[in-house]
Design an enzyme around this catalytic site. Structure first.
Site, mmCIF file in Angstrom:
data_model
loop_
_atom_site.group_PDB
_atom_site.id
_atom_site.type_symbol
_atom_site.label_atom_id
_atom_site.label_comp_id
_atom_site.label_asym_id
_atom_site.label_seq_id
_atom_site.Cartn_x
_atom_site.Cartn_y
_atom_site.Cartn_z
ATOM 1 N NE ARG A 129 4.946 -35.020 48.787
ATOM 2 C CZ ARG A 129 6.130 -34.419 48.915
ATOM 3 N NH1 ARG A 129 6.279 -33.164 48.584
ATOM 4 N NH2 ARG A 129 7.157 -35.093 49.371
ATOM 5 N N GLY A 163 4.716 -43.440 42.804
ATOM 6 C CA GLY A 163 3.821 -44.556 42.479
ATOM 7 C C GLY A 163 3.102 -44.375 41.164
ATOM 8 C CD GLU A 191 3.286 -43.425 48.576
ATOM 9 O OE1 GLU A 191 2.665 -43.846 49.573
ATOM 10 O OE2 GLU A 191 3.815 -44.183 47.738
ATOM 11 C CG HIS A 192 5.847 -37.381 45.277
ATOM 12 N ND1 HIS A 192 5.275 -36.182 44.928
ATOM 13 C CD2 HIS A 192 6.990 -37.075 45.924
ATOM 14 C CE1 HIS A 192 6.050 -35.188 45.352
ATOM 15 N NE2 HIS A 192 7.094 -35.702 45.963
ATOM 16 C CG MET A 193 0.053 -42.022 45.478
ATOM 17 S SD MET A 193 -0.844 -43.435 46.100
ATOM 18 C CE MET A 193 -0.040 -43.664 47.664
#
Ligand SMILES: *[C@@H]1O[C@H](CO)[C@@H](O)[C@H](O)[C@H]1NC(C)=O
Ligand SMILES: *[C@@H]1O[C@H](CO)[C@@H](O)[C@H](O)[C@H]1NC(C)=O
Ligand SMILES: *[C@@H]1O[C@H](CO)[C@@H](O)[C@H](O)[C@H]1NC(C)=O
Ligand SMILES: *[C@@H]1O[C@H](CO)[C@@H](O)[C@H](O)[C@H]1NC(C)=O
Length: 403
Positions: A129, A163, A191-193
């Site tokens: 995301r 990330g 996950e923010h990546m």
């Protein structure tokens, strides 16, 4: 015939009459000849007009030249800044529809060729995301869908930094960790990546999704998000400190106008000069490679588009709620079947929940937005690319639509 054409037609007629009157040309013997003469002059007129129309059409075609990587065979690039948001612009739902229809592409759209879900080999939905695109709302929807459609939701802890620029070794560790979270149950991983290509690590292919938002609106949203009390408390828990007062009272306008490093959007700006960077959403699609680093550069955008075309099933946007929900439902039914119904469910549905709006965020003037939009040209190109792609997927399953 237009007024002009009619007038000159009359003049021609008078010339002919005069010519006859003063016998400059021999008088036609039969009226048929007169009619023929008039017909020729009229034809000549129409010919001139057609020519003009032709060159107008040519001009319009040039404006719609296809670019190398583009969802529509167009680029959002020429529609930058001040054109954005106009209703006849090609990047709106209607604009894209009209373009596809007028170029004869609408009837040829085939969902099969716009469906990357076909290539997944395990029921893992990978949602890397992008911050400030409303991903929390989608997560909440997926938690509810999980109960209905039988899948679990896994996410990275809040304290994990975003990330970015992971070397191959680190990417491999992360992929291994994610893939081993569940052995045979369907699940969503959030996950923010940045995007990771899973193929080199020889794991099954997941389903990729993401959300996007207008690049400048997103940057403003981030600016005020980091200044909210709740975010400050969260950050305090992680870092053990708060920013000073200057930071909290800074306004976005002042930040832009004073060339504060926090609001500098220079071409080619890189991560080392600008740590904690949240300026480009394309990064989340480009990946961890050094080519993705410099701000607003064509190389990074081309890579991001390639990844989107090859791997992403759906990239939605809360700017187009119904389109996004229906494309998710139709292209990833295993996870999203019933999403629209659930979203609009009376009372309990997310549509009726109070929006996750930040009341600390003031209204930013259009003038300031214009100033920075100019520096986000490539980011807009990418954003429009994703929007056009979403619309095209939508029209492929709704060809009967009429606007
Ligand atoms: C406040 O913090 C900023 C960096 O966030 C720093 O540049 C500035 O000098 C600090 N101001 C004061 C008064 O400490
Ligand atoms: C936009 O880019 C230009 C050229 O790189 C730069 O001079 C200008 O300061 C930038 N504007 C902002 C608001 O960062
Ligand atoms: C979106 O769908 C809902 C529920 O079907 C409907 O009430 C609403 O009018 C739609 N919105 C738009 C903009 O089409
Ligand atoms: C896309 O592919 C998935 C997986 O094969 C399938 O379940 C879905 O129905 C397809 N959707 C469309 C619109 O073709």
């Amino acid at each position: 015939m237009s007024l002009n054409a009619e007038r000159s037609y009359k003049m021609k007629l008078r010339d002919v009459e005069n010519a006859f009157k003063y016998r400059r040309i021999p008088y036609p013997k039969r009226s048929v000849e007169l009619i023929a003469l008039l017909a020729i002059s009229c034809t000549f007129f129409l010919f001139m007009h057609t020519n003009k129309l032709n060159s107008r059409l040519k001009e319009m075609e040039v404006k719609l030249q296809p670019s190398e990587f583009s969802a529509l065979g167009l680029t959002g690039n020429h529609i930058s800044g001040h054109d954005a948001g106009k209703h006849d612009d090609i990047n709106t739902l209607h604009g894209t529809y009209n373009y596809l229809k007028s170029t004869g592409q609408l009837w040829r759209l085939n969902p099969k060729f716009l469906n990357n879900t076909r290539f997944h080999t395990r029921n893992i939905l990978f949602f890397n995301r992008v911050p400030k695109t409303g991903s929390e709302t989608l997560i909440e929807l997926m938690v509810r869908l999980g109960e209905k459609n039988g899948f679990q939701n896994e996410r990275a802890p809040f304290s994990k930094p975003i990330g970015m620029y992971w070397p191959m070794e680190r990417q491999k560790q992360e992929v291994t960790r994610i893939m081993d979270l569940q052995s045979n149950y369907a699940f969503v991983y959030v996950e923010h990546m940045n995007y990771m290509n899973i193929r080199p690590f020889h794991y099954p292919q997941p389903i990729y999704i993401n959300m996007i938002r207008d690049p400048v609106e997103r940057v403003i949203s981030w600016f005020y998000h980091v200044r909210t009390p709740w975010n400050s408390l969260n950050m305090y828990e992680i870092t053990g400190s708060f920013h000073n007062r200057t930071f909290y009272v800074k306004s976005f306008e002042e930040c832009v106008l004073t060339h504060d490093p926090e609001c500098r959007y220079n071409y080619g700006l890189n991560y080392k000069e600008d740590p904690g960077d949240h300026k480009r959403q394309s990064l989340f699609f480009c990946g961890h490679s050094p080519i993705c680093e410099p701000f607003n550069t064509p190389g990074a955008i081309a890579r991001a588009k390639q990844n989107v075309e090859r791997d992403y099933s759906v990239i939605g946007s809360w700017e187009d709620v119904n389109v996004t929900l229906s494309v998710l439902e139709e292209y990833i039914p295993r996870f999203f079947k019933g999403a629209t119904e659930l979203y609009y469910e009376p009372i309990k549905g997310l549509a009726f929940k109070k929006e996750n709006t930040n009341h600390w965020k003031p209204k930013i003037s259009e003038r300031i937005k214009q100033i920075i939009r100019a520096n986000f040209s490539q980011e807009y190109d990418f954003y429009y690319f994703c929007k056009q792609r979403l619309y095209r997927q939508y029209f492929a399953i709704n060809r009967h639509l009429h606007f």
